[in-house]
Design an enzyme around this catalytic site. Structure first.
Site, PDB file in Angstrom:
ATOM      1  N   GLU A  41      71.435  45.278  99.971  1.00 25.91           N
ATOM      2  CA  GLU A  41      72.037  43.976  99.678  1.00 25.91           C
ATOM      3  C   GLU A  41      73.559  44.108  99.682  1.00 25.91           C
ATOM      4  OE1 GLU A  41      71.637  40.595  96.125  1.00 25.91           O
ATOM      5  OE2 GLU A  41      71.216  42.707  95.689  1.00 25.91           O
ATOM      6  N   LYS A 109      68.757  34.338 100.071  1.00 23.94           N
ATOM      7  CA  LYS A 109      68.106  34.703  98.810  1.00 23.94           C
ATOM      8  C   LYS A 109      67.669  33.456  98.043  1.00 23.94           C
ATOM      9  CE  LYS A 109      69.059  37.819  94.875  1.00 23.94           C
ATOM     10  NZ  LYS A 109      70.147  38.646  94.283  1.00 23.94           N
ATOM     11  N   CYS A 143      66.409  41.623  96.426  1.00 20.17           N
ATOM     12  CA  CYS A 143      66.622  42.035  95.044  1.00 20.17           C
ATOM     13  C   CYS A 143      65.807  41.219  94.029  1.00 20.17           C
ATOM     14  CB  CYS A 143      68.117  41.994  94.733  1.00 20.17           C
ATOM     15  SG  CYS A 143      68.610  43.077  93.355  1.00 20.17           S
TER      16      CYS A 143
END
Length: 254
Positions: A41, A109, A143
């Site tokens: 990331e 995300k 994540c």
């Protein structure tokens, strides 16, 4: 198919320095054409909330760099970057680039991390962005998404066989990282690769522990805590055979 993830200590908000670090690691090994190479990331800047300092728009240096790596390795390359939204906030994204420079998938995300106030600076995405590569159906995630099994179920509903989770996951919660990655593999009868960073930024230390996990939840490769690669060959037929033998996915509620 060969899958490779690179974990390393990022230079804070230093894009050119991180590009040089990745180039050095790539130059030190040989890649199997048609594989997948994964970077963490926000791999070129670290997990920064300063959108004005790190956001990119066209032409994007990070996109060009991913295309360079894809051509060099003859693999699909996945890495995290930040682009700027129309409202001046950021988009925390994963971009996948093919060896010919084409973009296979761009994922924003969906679950921004309120605990670190990521949600104050970055807009949430809404859609998954699966892509096909060498016969595999691949679902990239980022994540904090890992804590939300419904996203993985959505991915399986769209045919996912391999989940790629790029992260800046801190050391204080490393056991959560490992347990959740294994759980996502088991419950979705899928391969999972989680690629995390090492080192530290101004807020957190990071443990590495990039791993590749098979559909039984077994860790088949573990990057440990040092800078370097985590690599494994993954077998789609084994996955299909397991799903046929033990049809848990067919029994799930839609």
């Amino acid at each position: 198919m060969q899958i490779s993830g690179l974990q390393y200590d990022m230079e804070w908000e230093n894009r050119s320095g991180n590009f040089d670090t990745v180039r050095q690691f790539v130059a030190e090994r040989t890649f199997e054409a048609g594989g997948i190479v994964v970077l963490p990331e926000m791999f070129s800047t670290g997990f920064s909330m300063d959108v004005s300092a790190i956001a990119e728009n066209e032409p994007s240096a990070t996109e060009a760099f991913l295309a360079e790596l894809a051509e060099q390795t003859r693999c699909a390359v996945i890495g995290g970057l930040v682009t700027e939204s129309d409202n001046g906030r950021g988009r925390n994204e994963s971009l996948t680039v093919a060896p010919d420079g084409s973009h296979l998938a761009r994922y924003q995300k969906i679950r921004t991390f309120t605990y670190t106030r990521e949600s104050d600076h970055y807009d949430r995405g809404s859609e998954l962005a699966l892509f096909d590569w060498q016969g595999w159906r691949v679902c990239p995630l980022i994540c904090y998404d890992l804590r939300f099994p419904e996203l993985f179920r959505r991915g399986v509903g769209e045919g996912a066989e391999l989940f790629v989770v790029i992260a800046s996951w801190p050391a204080v919660r490393v056991e959560h990282w490992l347990v959740l990655l294994r759980a996502r593999a088991i419950e979705n009868q899928a391969y999972v690769i989680g690629v995390n960073r090492t080192g530290a930024d101004p807020s957190w230390p990071y443990p590495g522990r990039s791993v590749i996990i098979d559909p039984w939840g077994e860790i088949v490769a573990d990057g440990g805590s040092e800078n370097g690669w985590v690599c494994a060959e993954i077998d789609r037929q084994r996955l299909l055979d397991w799903r046929a033998e033990f049809p848990a996915l067919a029994d799930r509620m839609s």
